[in-house]
Design a protein around this motif. Structure first.
Motif, PDB file in Angstrom:
ATOM      1  N   GLU A 238       0.869  -1.207  -0.207  1.00 39.39           N
ATOM      2  CA  GLU A 238       0.030   0.025   0.017  1.00 39.39           C
ATOM      3  C   GLU A 238       0.892   1.156   0.115  1.00 39.39           C
ATOM      4  OE1 GLU A 238      -1.408   0.641   4.368  1.00 39.39           O
ATOM      5  OE2 GLU A 238      -1.284  -1.347   3.959  1.00 39.39           O
ATOM      6  N   GLN A 263      -3.064   6.170  -5.257  1.00 38.62           N
ATOM      7  CA  GLN A 263      -2.900   5.695  -3.775  1.00 38.62           C
ATOM      8  C   GLN A 263      -3.485   4.242  -3.483  1.00 38.62           C
ATOM      9  OE1 GLN A 263      -1.817   7.495  -0.888  1.00 38.62           O
ATOM     10  NE2 GLN A 263      -1.976   5.453  -0.065  1.00 38.62           N
ATOM     11  N   HIS A 265      -4.591   1.629  -1.194  1.00 35.80           N
ATOM     12  CA  HIS A 265      -5.180   1.508   0.222  1.00 35.80           C
ATOM     13  C   HIS A 265      -5.003  -0.070   0.715  1.00 35.80           C
ATOM     14  CE1 HIS A 265      -6.850   5.574   0.126  1.00 35.80           C
ATOM     15  NE2 HIS A 265      -7.409   5.164  -0.860  1.00 35.80           N
TER      16      HIS A 265
END
Length: 354
Positions: A238, A263, A265
């Motif tokens: 991540e 991004q 997660h």
């Protein structure tokens, strides 16, 4: 006796690196065209009377700078490159190119201000420089990073130089769990000029970008270049990833088509149904650029395309989300794996029912 031995060990384990001589602007080093100088920012200080902090607000904060100069022989374009950075932290160096008198900030015109926060090789284009004119170069460690680096003034554009476009190309980037998909659409003005592409990726914890793959532009049966392309990447952890999509021409000129941040997660608890993910292990145990085509085995219609740089160290897995195709009633798939650089090289077809 034991105390003396311990003191010697400490001194040897943590050597003190002296400031470079060009920490003082009066002792700045002279860059000769096409000759490389090696330097480092360790323990350098700032001569505050010699910098214009207001003029570079938002680009550079000075911490441990040093100075160079160069004098042009001819008017025109030059390239200042910073390569082979080796830094204590992630951030790397930042650079200023200045037209003006040394240590007289009121005379400064800042031609280039560069700062990214990582250690990729850098090529700064210096356009329309005057003949027989002296320019100043300031190199500083980003947020006081201690860096060794190589600095070169070049009269020809280096192979790794990347030119930004006035307008980035239309791009869509999306992430699903550990899969990242990049899609880009070329305008007609670029479609026929670009002969290939390569993708760079950097995780927020990494010092330099990693080249993921290179592949050629696709020409259809009518002799026209394809407008749209897709690349699928599988990440291992991540965090924030930065991807650079770069297009190359036959004249070895590189364009930054788009830079995107994605991004990743933590993986959600709810995973997709196993039958909605088609996993293919590419049975290649060496480094090779391949394209992977997911095809409807019943109609031979191309459903998805992906690219991979195979490795001898890891399982070369590619995962296709086929949930949408399954909703359409497609159950039989053909996966074609082809070597990109060598049309007569590796080619293998796999069949799946899912």
């Amino acid at each position: 006796m034991n105390k003396i031995v311990f003191l010697v060990f400490v001194l040897l384990s943590f050597p003190s690196i002296a400031q470079v001589i060009n920490d003082d602007i009066a002792k700045r080093l002279v860059l000769q065209s096409n000759t490389t100088l090696t330097s480092n920012t360790t323990n350098c200080t700032v001569q505050w009377s010699c910098v214009d902090t207001k003029a570079v607000t938002g680009c550079i904060l000075f911490h441990n700078d040093q100075w160079f100069e160069f004098t042009t022989k001819q008017a025109g374009t030059y390239y200042l490159t910073i390569t082979n950075q080796a830094c204590r932290d992630i951030r790397g160096v930042q650079a200023l190119v200045i037209d003006g008198e040394a240590c007289k900030p009121s005379t400064y015109t800042h031609l280039v201000c560069y700062s990214t926060g990582y250690q990729d090789d850098i090529s700064l284009t210096l356009d329309s420089l005057q003949a027989n004119h002296t320019y100043l170069v300031n190199i500083d460690g980003y947020l006081n990073d201690f860096c060794q680096f190589e600095l070169t003034l070049r009269t020809r554009m280096p192979d790794f130089a990347v030119t930004s476009l006035p307008q980035p190309v239309e791009t869509m980037a999306q992430a699903q769990d550990s899969l990242v998909q990049l899609q880009w659409m070329l305008p007609d003005s670029l479609r026929d000029e670009l002969t290939g592409f390569y993708i760079l990726r950097r995780h927020q914890s990494e010092k330099k970008s990693l080249e993921l793959t290179r592949f050629a532009a696709v020409t259809n049966t009518f002799g026209s270049r394809q407008n749209s392309y897709t690349h699928t990447d599988t990440v291992q952890k991540e965090g924030m990833y930065t991807y650079k999509i770069i297009g190359s021409t036959s004249q070895q000129k590189n364009y930054l088509l788009k830079e995107v941040n994605i991004q990743i997660h933590p993986l959600p608890k709810a995973k997709p149904a196993p039958e909605d993910i088609l996993t293919v292990e590419v049975p290649i145990r060496k480094k090779m650029n391949v394209q992977i085509l997911l095809i409807n085995a019943s109609t031979d219609k191309l459903l998805k395309k992906a690219y991979m740089l195979t490795s001898s160290k890891n399982k070369n897995l590619i995962r296709f989300d086929i949930a949408a195709f399954r909703k359409e009633g497609i159950r039989n798939y053909k996966v074609l794996v082809q070597e990109i650089e060598n049309p007569k090289g590796y080619s293998k077809t796999f069949f799946f029912e899912q």
